[in-house]
Write an enzyme that holds these catalytic residues in place. Structure first.
Site, short mmCIF file in Angstrom:
data_model
loop_
_atom_site.label_atom_id
_atom_site.label_comp_id
_atom_site.label_asym_id
_atom_site.label_seq_id
_atom_site.Cartn_x
_atom_site.Cartn_y
_atom_site.Cartn_z
N CYS A 5 -9.25 -6.51 -5.74
CA CYS A 5 -9.22 -7.80 -5.02
C CYS A 5 -7.85 -8.03 -4.40
CB CYS A 5 -9.59 -8.93 -5.98
SG CYS A 5 -11.26 -8.82 -6.61
N THR A 6 -7.46 -7.17 -3.51
CA THR A 6 -6.20 -7.31 -2.78
C THR A 6 -6.30 -6.57 -1.46
OG1 THR A 6 -3.85 -6.70 -2.71
CG2 THR A 6 -5.27 -5.39 -4.14
#
Length: 410
Positions: free
Chosen positions: A361-362
Site C-alpha cells: 500500500c504505497t
C-alpha cells in the site's frame, strides 16, 4: 516473434525455447523446485566467470576479496570463498558466516563504524583483521586484547583526502563517518605502536559502483601514493594493503560493462612499485557487487492485471519489501527501471506498455514503470535482472508483514 527491448546487460542468462534459464534450468522449473514465489536465484557459474575474468585481466600480485555485504547468503559466500583470496565482513553475524567457510581468519577483515565492545571482542578472539575506524576504537581494541590475552590484528581504515569521482556511492573524501581522516593517521600510528596491537596496514576505500575507468585509475593511483606516505609512520612493516574496489556493473539503458584494459595497464606498474616499496604487503582489491550483481535474478508472480485511465498495471506478489534497490528507493535520485522480462515468455507476437508493481500500500512499490513487455497475464513470472547484490538483505522485508521470499543457488 517480436523482440522485446532489452538492456545490453541481460545476456548472462540464456533464453531457450523462449524461456529464461538460470544454471541450466528454466525459471518455471525452478519456481516449482523452490515451492514458492517470489524467490531470488543466483547462478554460481556466472560468479565463477566474473572472478576468472578479473584474474585474467588484472596483474599478478593482486589478491581478490569478496565483500559479503553485497550478498551474505551462506551458500554464495561458501562458493566465493573457494574462488577468492579472502572475505570482508561488516558485522559479527557476517564474520561467523565467513569463518564457517573454513578459510584462514587472517584472510577475513572487519570494517564498519560503531563496532560494539562485544563485536570487537568476538573479532579479536577470532583472530581476523579489524579495520579500525577511529582512535577511540583502537583504544578499545587494545583493552579487549589485554583483557582476553590476545594480540589483535588491526589495520587503519583511512578516509582519504580524495574521492572516487562519479561513483554511485562515495565512501571517502571530505567529512565521512567512515575511517580516520588521512591527516590524522600519522599520530594514530604513533599511538598504535605503543599499544599491544599487531598492526597490519591500511584499508583505503573511496567509493563504489563506478563505470568510468579514468575515475578508477585516478583513485587507485592516489591510493597507492597515500599508502606510501602513511607507511613512513607505521610502527612496523606494512603486510596488508586493501585498496578498495569501486568496479561497477551496468544497470540501466545507456550503461555498458566496465572495460578493464586501461585499469589493468595502470595497475601493473602500481603493483610492481608496491612490491618494491612495501615488499611484505599483500595487496587486496575488495569487491562485492562486481562478483554477484549480475549473477542474480529476482522472480515474482503476476497475481492480477488491471487498467487505470488508459494505463495497464500488472500486480505481482513481490515488490520493494523484497527488492528495495529495483524499486528505486535505494540510492537512486531519478528512478530508472532495472532490466526485466517475462521469464516464461521472453518474446511474443505482440507487446504492450505496462507497469509492474507490487502488492504494498504505497506508490513507491514499483518494479518497472511503463516498460515494454509481451502481453502480461496472471501467472506470468517476472524476472528482474542485476539482482544478485543488495537485494533481499538490503530490503525492508517485514514491511506490511508479507511473506519473505526464498533464495536459491544453482
Amino acid at each position: 516473434m517480436k523482440e522485446v527491448p532489452k538492456h545490453a546487460n541481460m545476456d548472462w542468462f540464456p533464453v531457450i525455447d523462449n524461456h529464461l534459464h538460470a544454471g541450466g534450468i528454466s525459471i518455471e522449473r525452478l519456481a516449482i523446485r523452490t515451492g514458492k514465489t517470489p524467490f531470488y536465484v543466483y547462478d554460481r557459474n556466472i560468479m565463477t566467470k566474473k572472478v576468472e575474468t578479473l584474474r585474467e585481466s588484472l596483474p599478478e600480485g593482486l589478491h581478490l576479496h569478496y565483500a559479503m555485504k553485497a550478498n551474505p547468503m551462506p551458500a554464495v559466500v561458501q562458493h566465493l570463498s573457494q574462488l577468492t583470496d579472502g572475505i570482508d565482513v561488516a558485522s559479527v553475524a557476517e564474520m561467523q558466516v565467513a569463518l564457517n567457510t573454513g578459510i584462514d581468519p587472517l584472510t577475513i577483515s572487519f570494517a564498519g563504524p560503531g563496532k560494539t565492545d562485544n563485536e570487537l571482542k568476538s573479532a579479536v578472539a577470532a583472530g581476523i583483521i579489524i579495520n579500525m575506524e577511529s582512535e577511540a576504537e583502537m583504544e578499545r581494541i587494545a583493552q579487549i586484547g589485554d583483557a582476553i590475552s590476545a594480540l589483535p590484528n588491526v589495520s587503519i581504515r583511512v578516509n582519504p583526502d580524495f574521492e572516487l569521482k562519479t561513483s554511485g556511492m562515495k565512501m571517502g573524501g571530505g567529512p565521512k563517518p567512515f575511517g580516520v581522516d588521512a591527516e590524522r593517521v600519522p599520530e594514530m600510528l604513533k599511538r598504535c605502536g605503543q599499544l599491544n596491537l599487531n598492526f597490519k596496514g591500511f584499508h583505503i576505500f573511496s567509493g563504489s559502483q563506478n563505470l568510468r575507468p579514468e575515475a578508477i585509475i585516478e583513485a587507485q593511483t592516489k591510493t597507492f601514493a597515500l599508502a606510501y606516505r602513511l607507511a613512513e609512520f607505521a610502527p612496523q612493516p606494512i603486510t596488508w594493503l586493501n585498496i578498495g574496489g569501486g568496479l561497477g556493473i551496468p544497470y540501466f539503458p545507456g550503461e555498458a560493462t566496465l572495460p578493464l584494459d586501461d585499469i589493468a595497464e595502470n595497475l601493473k606498474p602500481l603493483i610492481k612499485e608496491a612490491q618494491e616499496r612495501l615488499p611484505e604487503a599483500e595487496i587486496v582489491m575488495e569487491l562485492g557487487r562486481y562478483f554477484v550483481g549480475e549473477a542474480g535474478l529476482y522472480i515474482s508472480e503476476v497475481v492480477e492485471c488491471k487498467e487505470s485511465r488508459g494505463e495497464k498495471y500488472a500486480i505481482t506478489n513481490g515488490g520493494l519489501h523484497h527488492h528495495l534497490s529495483a524499486s528505486g528507493n535505494f540510492g537512486q535520485i531519478i528512478r530508472k527501471n532495472y532490466p526485466v522480462c517475462i521469464a516464461n515468455r521472453v518474446t511474443s507476437q505482440t507487446t504492450e506498455k505496462v507497469s509492474i508493481v507490487g502488492p504494498l500500500c504505497t506508490p513507491l512499490d514499483i518494479i518497472a514503470d511503463k516498460t515494454v513487455l509481451p502481453e502480461v497475464s496472471i501467472g506470468d513470472l517476472i524476472a528482474v535482472y542485476q539482482s544478485g547484490a543488495y537485494g533481499l538483505s538490503a530490503s525492508p522485508r517485514d514491511f506490511l508483514s508479507h511473506p519473505h521470499p526464498a533464495e536459491i543457488l544453482v
